[in-house]
Design an enzyme around this catalytic site. Sequence first.
Site, mmCIF file in Angstrom:
data_model
loop_
_atom_site.group_PDB
_atom_site.id
_atom_site.type_symbol
_atom_site.label_atom_id
_atom_site.label_comp_id
_atom_site.label_asym_id
_atom_site.label_seq_id
_atom_site.Cartn_x
_atom_site.Cartn_y
_atom_site.Cartn_z
ATOM 1 N N THR A 116 0.827 -1.212 0.000
ATOM 2 C CA THR A 116 0.000 0.000 0.000
ATOM 3 C C THR A 116 0.859 1.259 0.000
ATOM 4 O O THR A 116 0.632 2.190 -0.786
ATOM 5 C CB THR A 116 -0.909 0.006 1.244
ATOM 6 N N LEU A 117 1.857 1.300 0.894
ATOM 7 C CA LEU A 117 2.708 2.506 0.971
ATOM 8 C C LEU A 117 3.498 2.684 -0.319
ATOM 9 O O LEU A 117 3.516 3.767 -0.920
ATOM 10 C CB LEU A 117 3.701 2.374 2.134
ATOM 11 N N VAL A 153 9.683 5.832 5.865
ATOM 12 C CA VAL A 153 8.310 5.932 6.377
ATOM 13 C C VAL A 153 7.830 4.571 6.872
ATOM 14 O O VAL A 153 6.634 4.367 7.067
ATOM 15 C CB VAL A 153 7.338 6.480 5.293
ATOM 16 N N ALA A 154 8.765 3.628 7.064
ATOM 17 C CA ALA A 154 8.382 2.260 7.451
ATOM 18 C C ALA A 154 8.388 2.129 8.980
ATOM 19 O O ALA A 154 7.401 2.482 9.650
ATOM 20 C CB ALA A 154 9.337 1.269 6.790
ATOM 21 N N ARG A 155 9.481 1.655 9.521
ATOM 22 C CA ARG A 155 9.713 1.594 10.965
ATOM 23 C C ARG A 155 11.195 1.909 11.180
ATOM 24 O O ARG A 155 12.043 1.547 10.352
ATOM 25 C CB ARG A 155 9.404 0.206 11.530
ATOM 26 N N ASP A 211 10.551 9.656 9.278
ATOM 27 C CA ASP A 211 9.281 9.779 10.012
ATOM 28 C C ASP A 211 9.257 8.834 11.205
ATOM 29 O O ASP A 211 8.417 8.979 12.090
ATOM 30 C CB ASP A 211 8.121 9.446 9.062
ATOM 31 N N GLU A 244 11.166 6.210 19.819
ATOM 32 C CA GLU A 244 10.234 7.327 19.610
ATOM 33 C C GLU A 244 9.609 7.721 20.936
ATOM 34 O O GLU A 244 9.246 6.824 21.710
ATOM 35 C CB GLU A 244 9.147 6.925 18.607
ATOM 36 N N HIS A 253 6.517 10.595 13.349
ATOM 37 C CA HIS A 253 5.706 9.414 13.009
ATOM 38 C C HIS A 253 4.265 9.818 12.645
ATOM 39 O O HIS A 253 3.294 9.330 13.242
ATOM 40 C CB HIS A 253 5.694 8.390 14.152
HETATM 41 P P1 NDP Z 1 1.820 -4.009 2.805
HETATM 42 O O1 NDP Z 1 1.665 -5.311 3.475
HETATM 43 O O2 NDP Z 1 0.744 -3.474 1.945
HETATM 44 O O3 NDP Z 1 3.154 -4.026 1.896
HETATM 45 C C1 NDP Z 1 4.365 -4.518 2.351
HETATM 46 C C2 NDP Z 1 5.340 -4.603 1.166
HETATM 47 O O4 NDP Z 1 6.635 -4.945 1.662
HETATM 48 C C3 NDP Z 1 4.967 -5.637 0.128
HETATM 49 O O5 NDP Z 1 5.267 -5.133 -1.156
HETATM 50 C C4 NDP Z 1 5.897 -6.808 0.442
HETATM 51 O O6 NDP Z 1 6.098 -7.544 -0.752
HETATM 52 C C5 NDP Z 1 7.143 -6.050 0.904
HETATM 53 N N1 NDP Z 1 8.023 -6.833 1.763
HETATM 54 C C6 NDP Z 1 7.690 -7.580 2.845
HETATM 55 N N2 NDP Z 1 8.794 -8.143 3.374
HETATM 56 C C7 NDP Z 1 9.837 -7.737 2.613
HETATM 57 C C8 NDP Z 1 11.225 -7.982 2.654
HETATM 58 N N3 NDP Z 1 11.774 -8.806 3.566
HETATM 59 N N4 NDP Z 1 12.012 -7.380 1.735
HETATM 60 C C9 NDP Z 1 11.477 -6.575 0.782
HETATM 61 N N5 NDP Z 1 10.148 -6.317 0.683
HETATM 62 C C10 NDP Z 1 9.346 -6.897 1.593
HETATM 63 O O7 NDP Z 1 2.163 -2.972 3.978
HETATM 64 P P2 NDP Z 1 1.913 -1.388 3.981
HETATM 65 O O8 NDP Z 1 2.427 -0.819 2.711
HETATM 66 O O9 NDP Z 1 0.528 -1.074 4.414
HETATM 67 O O10 NDP Z 1 2.836 -0.940 5.202
HETATM 68 C C11 NDP Z 1 4.214 -1.245 5.242
HETATM 69 C C12 NDP Z 1 4.761 -0.818 6.601
HETATM 70 O O11 NDP Z 1 4.860 0.597 6.647
HETATM 71 C C13 NDP Z 1 3.878 -1.181 7.802
HETATM 72 O O12 NDP Z 1 4.116 -2.499 8.236
HETATM 73 C C14 NDP Z 1 4.281 -0.157 8.828
HETATM 74 O O13 NDP Z 1 5.369 -0.627 9.599
HETATM 75 C C15 NDP Z 1 4.730 1.045 7.994
HETATM 76 N N6 NDP Z 1 3.753 2.143 8.033
HETATM 77 C C16 NDP Z 1 4.175 3.363 8.491
HETATM 78 C C17 NDP Z 1 3.297 4.433 8.548
HETATM 79 C C18 NDP Z 1 3.758 5.776 9.033
HETATM 80 O O14 NDP Z 1 2.941 6.533 9.549
HETATM 81 N N7 NDP Z 1 5.003 6.127 8.888
HETATM 82 C C19 NDP Z 1 1.872 4.295 8.135
HETATM 83 C C20 NDP Z 1 1.555 2.973 7.624
HETATM 84 C C21 NDP Z 1 2.470 1.951 7.581
HETATM 85 P P3 NDP Z 1 6.563 -9.089 -0.718
HETATM 86 O O15 NDP Z 1 5.620 -9.806 0.190
HETATM 87 O O16 NDP Z 1 6.536 -9.519 -2.164
HETATM 88 O O17 NDP Z 1 7.956 -9.051 -0.201
#
Ligand code: NDP
Length: 308
Positions: free
Chosen positions: A145-146, A224-226, A250, A255, A274
């Site tokens: 999604t992100l 913007v992940a963790r 972010d 934190e 965040h």
């Molecule tokens: P999704 O589950 O929609 O997407 C996760 C993506 O990461 C997929 O494309 C997945 O693809 C990929 N992925 C998973 N594991 C790995 C890996 N080991 N190496 C490379 N790619 C990988 O999650 P979201 O996009 O909704 O959210 C992602 C993260 O962002 C959340 O878990 C959260 O921690 C953080 N977040 C932060 C926010 C903020 O306010 N800053 C707001 C919302 C989310 P594949 O399975 O093919 O690897």
Amino acid sequence: MRLDTLGVDESVSILFPPEILVEELAGLPVTTTVVNGSHGLDDCQAVVTFDYWDACDDLGWVHSIQSGVDQFPFDRMRAADVALTNSTGIHGDAIGETVAGYALAFSRRLHEHVANQGEATWSPPEWDDAWTVRGERACVVGLGTLGRGVVDRLTGLGVEITGVRRTPTPEPGVDEVYTPSELRDAVSNARFVVAAVPLTDDTRGLLDADVLAAMREDAYLINVARGAVVDQPALVSALEDGEIAGAALDVFETEPLPDSSPLWGMDEVIVSPHCAGFTHRYHKHVGSIVAENVERLQVGNDLINRVV
Ligand code: NDP
């Protein structure tokens, strides 16, 4: 599971007042109230929450208002037979716009102007300091999604995209999709590297000293992940040594970011608290996932966004 009573825990107030989600869910065939999980959850069978409380062990279902659920005790929840759902799917617009904002701040030097304004200083950039993002490349690590929200906004600005995820299938708008083992190659020609993966055992420290060293000297890291997806001490060294040009962060290992962090004082670092996913409609987006799952429980269907 049978669901008559649903709690909205006070911990959601980190993102919105719990009362407005209770209002949003008023049409559902369950009694929904604000609860305080730290004092027990005796009156509900399920809860929408930010935090996990001991009392959650006695519930049938816990819904996280975040997408990232790395702080939830998966094994304990499995043992207690508690279902966990998350809020993935709702953050693409907000995060995509925030990341585009960071990229444009760096290219158009907006962060510098804001800093100068705070000092009432009229100081145009050097003639060759400002640039445009069109034709630059971003490496987006995580294409969920992100990542999708980021790709859509950046391609709209003329940025070319390299992607990274475990499943290396083609993705619209992404020139090439690499796997995590090819991460150093993937970042090597990017002006922006954007971390958008969940925090898991596999992604903890994914962007380490080697990956930072593989980035261009004029590249910017955007996280913007963790926080723990990036090796933060290695990042500080890379910034201090000029191995990369800057960063927009972010999220952080600790934190709020401690006062003592050198990141606060760096000119080419943007720190946000965040909040990259914040929007005034956040409760409505969470509400639609919760409503869908309440309806599914009524008819015995599987929950959507189920993690445990
Ligand atoms: P999704 O589950 O929609 O997407 C996760 C993506 O990461 C997929 O494309 C997945 O693809 C990929 N992925 C998973 N594991 C790995 C890996 N080991 N190496 C490379 N790619 C990988 O999650 P979201 O996009 O909704 O959210 C992602 C993260 O962002 C959340 O878990 C959260 O921690 C953080 N977040 C932060 C926010 C903020 O306010 N800053 C707001 C919302 C989310 P594949 O399975 O093919 O690897």
